[in-house]
Design a protein around this motif. Structure first.
Motif, PDB file in Angstrom:
ATOM      1  N   ASP A 116       0.826  -1.204   0.000  1.00 14.61           N
ATOM      2  CA  ASP A 116       0.000   0.000   0.000  1.00 14.61           C
ATOM      3  C   ASP A 116       0.861   1.255   0.000  1.00 14.61           C
ATOM      4  O   ASP A 116       0.545   2.239  -0.668  1.00 14.61           O
ATOM      5  N   ASP A 117       1.958   1.222   0.756  1.00 17.35           N
ATOM      6  CA  ASP A 117       2.842   2.388   0.803  1.00 17.35           C
ATOM      7  C   ASP A 117       3.523   2.632  -0.537  1.00 17.35           C
ATOM      8  O   ASP A 117       3.997   3.736  -0.803  1.00 17.35           O
ATOM      9  N   LEU A 118       3.590   1.584  -1.334  1.00 14.88           N
ATOM     10  CA  LEU A 118       4.344   1.684  -2.579  1.00 14.88           C
ATOM     11  C   LEU A 118       3.454   1.912  -3.792  1.00 14.88           C
ATOM     12  O   LEU A 118       3.950   2.064  -4.906  1.00 14.88           O
ATOM     13  N   ARG A 119       2.158   1.941  -3.565  1.00 13.13           N
ATOM     14  CA  ARG A 119       1.236   2.089  -4.690  1.00 13.13           C
ATOM     15  C   ARG A 119       1.427   3.374  -5.505  1.00 13.13           C
ATOM     16  O   ARG A 119       1.145   3.383  -6.696  1.00 13.13           O
ATOM     17  N   PRO A 120       1.886   4.494  -4.906  1.00 13.68           N
ATOM     18  CA  PRO A 120       2.119   5.696  -5.735  1.00 13.68           C
ATOM     19  C   PRO A 120       3.088   5.460  -6.887  1.00 13.68           C
ATOM     20  O   PRO A 120       3.107   6.237  -7.850  1.00 13.68           O
ATOM     21  N   LEU A 121       3.883   4.384  -6.792  1.00 10.94           N
ATOM     22  CA  LEU A 121       4.767   4.063  -7.911  1.00 10.94           C
ATOM     23  C   LEU A 121       3.980   3.824  -9.195  1.00 10.94           C
ATOM     24  O   LEU A 121       4.486   4.040 -10.294  1.00 10.94           O
ATOM     25  N   LEU A 122       2.743   3.350  -9.040  1.00  8.54           N
ATOM     26  CA  LEU A 122       1.971   2.934 -10.213  1.00  8.54           C
ATOM     27  C   LEU A 122       1.088   4.056 -10.755  1.00  8.54           C
ATOM     28  O   LEU A 122       0.060   3.785 -11.353  1.00  8.54           O
ATOM     29  N   HIS A 123       1.494   5.299 -10.559  1.00  7.15           N
ATOM     30  CA  HIS A 123       0.673   6.423 -11.008  1.00  7.15           C
ATOM     31  C   HIS A 123       0.318   6.265 -12.485  1.00  7.15           C
ATOM     32  O   HIS A 123       1.196   5.981 -13.316  1.00  7.15           O
ATOM     33  N   PRO A 124      -0.959   6.466 -12.814  1.00  7.46           N
ATOM     34  CA  PRO A 124      -1.397   6.232 -14.203  1.00  7.46           C
ATOM     35  C   PRO A 124      -0.780   7.168 -15.229  1.00  7.46           C
ATOM     36  O   PRO A 124      -0.864   6.899 -16.424  1.00  7.46           O
ATOM     37  N   SER A 125      -0.177   8.276 -14.774  1.00  8.35           N
ATOM     38  CA  SER A 125       0.489   9.141 -15.766  1.00  8.35           C
ATOM     39  C   SER A 125       1.745   8.466 -16.308  1.00  8.35           C
ATOM     40  O   SER A 125       2.186   8.756 -17.420  1.00  8.35           O
ATOM     41  N   ARG A 126       2.305   7.551 -15.538  1.00  8.36           N
ATOM     42  CA  ARG A 126       3.558   6.908 -15.937  1.00  8.36           C
ATOM     43  C   ARG A 126       3.334   5.492 -16.452  1.00  8.36           C
ATOM     44  O   ARG A 126       4.017   5.053 -17.367  1.00  8.36           O
ATOM     45  N   PHE A 127       2.428   4.781 -15.802  1.00  8.41           N
ATOM     46  CA  PHE A 127       2.273   3.367 -16.125  1.00  8.41           C
ATOM     47  C   PHE A 127       0.804   3.021 -16.364  1.00  8.41           C
ATOM     48  O   PHE A 127      -0.078   3.520 -15.684  1.00  8.41           O
ATOM     49  N   GLN A 128       0.607   2.120 -17.344  1.00  8.08           N
ATOM     50  CA  GLN A 128      -0.706   1.519 -17.516  1.00  8.08           C
ATOM     51  C   GLN A 128      -0.559   0.048 -17.132  1.00  8.08           C
ATOM     52  O   GLN A 128       0.146  -0.714 -17.816  1.00  8.08           O
ATOM     53  N   ARG A 129      -1.165  -0.311 -16.023  1.00 10.52           N
ATOM     54  CA  ARG A 129      -1.041  -1.687 -15.546  1.00 10.52           C
ATOM     55  C   ARG A 129      -2.086  -2.541 -16.252  1.00 10.52           C
ATOM     56  O   ARG A 129      -3.283  -2.300 -16.142  1.00 10.52           O
ATOM     57  N   LEU A 130      -1.605  -3.552 -16.973  1.00  8.49           N
ATOM     58  CA  LEU A 130      -2.510  -4.353 -17.802  1.00  8.49           C
ATOM     59  C   LEU A 130      -3.224  -5.440 -17.005  1.00  8.49           C
ATOM     60  O   LEU A 130      -4.236  -5.976 -17.475  1.00  8.49           O
ATOM     61  N   ASP A 131      -2.668  -5.804 -15.836  1.00  3.27           N
ATOM     62  CA  ASP A 131      -3.235  -6.927 -15.068  1.00  3.27           C
ATOM     63  C   ASP A 131      -3.278  -8.200 -15.895  1.00  3.27           C
ATOM     64  O   ASP A 131      -4.225  -8.984 -15.805  1.00  3.27           O
ATOM     65  N   LEU A 132      -2.258  -8.387 -16.704  1.00  4.73           N
ATOM     66  CA  LEU A 132      -2.155  -9.582 -17.544  1.00  4.73           C
ATOM     67  C   LEU A 132      -0.783 -10.192 -17.329  1.00  4.73           C
ATOM     68  O   LEU A 132       0.183  -9.466 -17.113  1.00  4.73           O
ATOM     69  N   ASN A 133      -0.691 -11.514 -17.424  1.00  2.00           N
ATOM     70  CA  ASN A 133       0.636 -12.120 -17.359  1.00  2.00           C
ATOM     71  C   ASN A 133       1.352 -11.891 -18.680  1.00  2.00           C
ATOM     72  O   ASN A 133       0.785 -11.333 -19.636  1.00  2.00           O
TER      73      ASN A 133
END
Lengths: 415, 229
Positions: free
Chosen positions: B98-115
């Motif tokens: 939870d503390d590290l979630r800001p790493l995944l900011h949508p301006s930088r990354f699009q997380r696909l949730d796919l393998n």
């Protein structure tokens, strides 16, 4: 004029070089002096001279022929150096003791404690206590003590004594506040006493701040990152981002493994084992127990701080070579290249975001070359941001191109 | 616009490999995302498909931040993130996420949730860059329904103890750069680098720089990625 004259005198003048573009406010003449040749003092003097050379190179200074060798083929002793008369506003004598307390009287007169900075260097194998090996005119001056004829731990203090520093000895201490707040503060003070400029606290962030930007800013002018690793450091977003930013900016990296460390940041190769440190209930350690840690940081620092200048120079050099451009070296990370149609281009590489100072340097360089096109390479931002606007403004006003390092090879190929 | 797949394997600890790998990852991201033509810094429009791995996300964040698109206040479309993330199974196992979630900011990354397999199927990357051991990367890529235009790896990141020998069609970016430099040296006299030339030869062993082997990852990758064959 930002020139350093660096001289080595071992019973007679041995070496003399001028270093331009050094990070000094005014010209400095540095003489490493040993009164006699052939013994441990000569070895320590030569090592000290070599260590200072490496530091100057790491600071981006350029070695050029000194005035005495421009005019003739003989190196003059420091007190008759014509280059010093013209350029040096400050004098630094590093007196390497040989045990006799002897010194050429003309040196003592040229480097008086009242008008120059004198740093006595005494190895424990030569004299202990150190003042027994000092000449009368500096008998009361505090000496730097070395062991095993190794001058590296005292080099930062010598450079500071000569007024040479700036970002070269700026260290950033990265730590997780809940785990290592107190020991970080102790380390801060201990490093400051050794002549480093440590930085400890992060900028206060406000809601809406981007932590990547904040960390980029806090590390911008630092040469080395010290990571205080504890068992839970991996949970710290800021610590993770600080190490990553230090890697991407080619900073020095040193980890101190405190009790419980899991060596989370495997990317840091230089590690200091402090797992046996005993913490008081308030989270502090005995200062005597911290001393070996600081000793090791001092010993590792010169190598780690060399990473960035090495990258700046070799990256550009190899890109030019692979692109088959004709080029000539102009300084560390500075090359003049021939374009396809014969024009000359001045190229400068930066590991950190280039600032006004770099644009001014390239502009001056271009003026000396009769108005050649200048290009600055660095980690620029394409995003619409204040950083981008500032760089584009500097580029537009100076006429110097600013190009992202990600297209270094392609840009050089198209010159 | 192209998509480049970044495949990372766990490097050998207690060696320079982790640092070299991280340097390669930063260089790969910049070489892919940086536009090569525009006068001003610009995003190339190419995207990087990278693993959602806690060890490298902060590295990718430093680059993604530089190429993140500006959000128009009255825009009708969400901006594209320059880096797509596929799941390599490492994120969910990390502590304190939870503390590290800001790493995944949508301006930088699009997380696909796919393998990896499904991400490759969706994104159809044209380029593959391996930052790590070659054999383990091949194991990850085995059976994937994808045809790469370029497949790139680094000899300096290979696991020597496993006697790795890449299969045909793979480009060793570092060896390619080295060959180009050797050819240039053969054709004319190349002045030595200031760094190598400015110091007197080390008289003592401790005076040698104790740093990782130098590798110009950026120029090496640019040649391997974008030079015509």
């Amino acid at each position: 004029m930002r020139t350093i004259l660096l001289q080595l005198h071992v019973a007679k003048p041995v070496l003399c070089d001028a270093w331009e573009d050094a990070p000094v406010a005014r010209g400095v003449q540095i003489c490493v002096y040993a009164d006699s040749a052939g013994g441990p003092a000569e070895r320590l003097a030569r090592r000290t001279h070599a260590a200072i050379e490496r530091e100057l190179l790491g600071l981006g200074a350029r070695r050029v022929t000194p005035p005495c060798l421009v005019r003739g083929s003989q190196i003059a002793p420091a007190y008759r150096c014509s280059g010093a008369a013209a350029t040096a506003a400050a004098r630094l004598l590093i007196y390497v003791a040989d045990g006799t307390g002897g010194i050429d009287p003309q040196f003592a007169q040229y480097f008086p404690p009242s008008g120059a900075v004198v740093v006595p260097l005494v190895d424990v194998s030569i004299a202990h206590p150190p003042e027994t090996a000092l000449p009368a005119f500096i008998y009361t001056t505090l000496a730097e003590v070395t062991r095993n004829l190794d001058p590296r731990p005292v080099i930062p203090r010598i450079l500071r004594a000569g007024g040479i520093v700036a970002s070269s000895v700026r260290l950033f201490i990265s730590y997780r506040h809940q785990d290592a707040g107190k020991v970080a503060g102790q380390l801060f003070h201990a490093l400051a006493e050794r002549g480093f400029e440590p930085f400890l606290d992060r900028f206060c962030s406000q809601p809406g701040d981007d932590f990547v930007d904040l960390i980029e800013e806090e590390l911008a002018d630092k040469a080395c990152l010290i990571s205080l690793e504890t068992s839970a450091i991996g949970r710290s977003l800021y610590c993770r981002q600080e190490v990553a930013t230090a890697v991407s900016r080619r900073m020095g990296l040193i980890a101190v493994d405190l009790p419980g460390s899991r060596q989370t940041f495997g990317v840091i190769r230089q590690r200091i084992d402090a797992r046996a440190l005993q913490f008081s209930p308030s989270g502090e350690v005995d200062p005597n127990d911290l001393k070996p840690v600081v000793d090791q940081i001092e010993a590792l620092y010169p190598h780690e701080a060399a990473r960035r200048p090495r990258w700046q120079d070799l990256n550009l050099h190899q890109a030019l070579t692979a692109a088959r451009r004709q080029f000539s070296p102009e300084g560390l990370g500075r090359y003049a290249a021939q374009g396809k149609h014969g024009g000359q281009h001045l190229l400068a590489m930066s590991a950190a975001l280039p600032g006004a100072r770099m644009f001014i340097e390239v502009d001056d360089w271009s003026a000396r070359c009769g108005g050649c096109q200048g290009t600055v390479f660095g980690p620029l931002s394409a995003a619409r941001s204040n950083r981008n606007r500032e760089i584009q403004w500097l580029a537009q006003k100076s006429g110097i191109r600013a190009v992202d390092e990600g297209r270094l090879y392609r840009a050089v190929k198209r010159l | 616009m192209k998509t480049a797949l970044l495949v990372c394997t766990r490097p050998l600890p207690d060696s320079w490999q982790p640092l070299l790998q991280h340097q390669a990852i930063v260089a790969a991201a910049r070489a892919v995302l940086c536009d090569a033509v525009s006068e001003e810094p610009a995003w190339s429009g190419h995207r990087l498909l990278a693993p959602c791995n806690l060890d490298i996300l902060p590295l990718l964040a430093t680059v993604a931040r530089d190429f993140a698109e500006f959000v128009e206040p009255e825009g009708s479309e969400l901006p594209q993130a320059p880096i797509l993330l596929y799941e390599d199974g490492s994120w969910s196992g990390s502590e304190g996420m939870d503390d590290l979630r800001p790493l995944l900011h949508p301006s930088r990354f699009q997380r696909l949730d796919l393998n990896l397999a499904r991400a490759v199927q969706k994104c159809r990357p044209e380029i593959c860059v391996v930052a790590g051991g070659f054999r383990r990367a091949e194991e990850q890529l085995a059976g994937l329904d994808v045809r790469f235009e370029r497949r790139i790896y680094f000899e300096c990141l290979m696991e020597r103890h496993r006697a790795e020998e890449p299969t045909a069609g793979w480009i060793a970016a570092d060896r390619l750069l080295q060959q180009a430099m050797e050819q240039a040296h053969g054709q004319r006299e190349i002045p030595p680098a200031v760094w190598l030339n400015a110091l007197r030869p080390a008289a003592e062993s401790y005076e040698e720089w104790d740093l990782e082997p130098f590798m110009a990852f950026g120029p090496a990758l640019e040649r391997a990625l974008w030079d015509e064959r």
